[in-house]
Motif scaffolding. Structure first.
Motif: not given
Length: 202
Positions: A71-81, A127-132
């Protein structure tokens, strides 16, 4: 004449099978709750043998961790795109596109949002979600700052305003997904666009 009635085994790529197990787990977690769900429930929903589960995950908890990471990777990939489009397109059209796309992104993952809230935030999850969230906040702030430099946006504090917009948007969607009533997608998008334009217009 002998007719072979045995079902042909379907062989899938490991990553495909792993993703199918994860998707099945989300469905069962939403239906039964995480605590009541067993590995057998997950494999039955995925249509595979129980032993297949352990080729990819060591436990139900290990699978949960993988779900959160995905989920976190998907969020970051989506935001980065979207961030990569900053400065290359019309500013307001891009802002509208981000609002529409992020709304759809969250609504398509409403079951996963239920799972995250249901499981709660253990220290490693926090920590995972805070970093995201920090990375997405930084992209919002940088995008707004670029818009200010281009003479399109105006605000005295792009970092804080970016955080306000991000979390107001995310919070309103998450609240609607968790507690209802069902979100009217078009109404939500229209209100979000109006808010962003009022916040950033010169």
């Amino acid at each position: 004449m002998t007719v072979n009635t045995q079902r042909k085994r379907v062989t899938k790529q490991p990553d495909v099978r792993r993703q199918e197990l994860m998707d099945a787990a989300v469905r069962v977690f939403v239906e039964k709750g995480i605590a009541r769900t067993t590995v057998s429930d997950i494999t039955q929903s995925a249509g595979v043998a129980k032993g297949t589960f352990y080729l990819y995950f060591t436990s139900k908890e290990n699978l949960l961790g993988a779900l959160k990471e995905r989920f976190v990777n998907d969020v970051l990939a989506h935001a980065t795109s979207h961030y990569e489009r900053v400065g290359r397109e019309d500013w307001w059209a891009l802002a509208d596109s981000i609002i529409e796309s992020f709304t759809d992104f969250m609504l398509e993952r409403k079951d996963m949002i239920h799972v995250i809230v249901q499981e709660g935030l253990a220290p490693e999850s926090s920590q995972l979600f805070a970093e995201c969230e920090a990375k997405v906040d930084a992209m919002f702030a940088a995008g707004i700052q670029a818009g200010i430099q281009a003479g399109v946006f105006r605000t005295s504090d792009p970092e804080l305003l970016g955080r306000f917009i991000h979390h107001a948007f995310d919070g309103a969607l998450t609240h609607g997904i968790l507690y209802g009533p069902p979100i009217d997608r078009d109404r939500f998008v229209a209100a979000a666009k109006e808010l962003v334009r009022k916040a950033l217009a010169p």
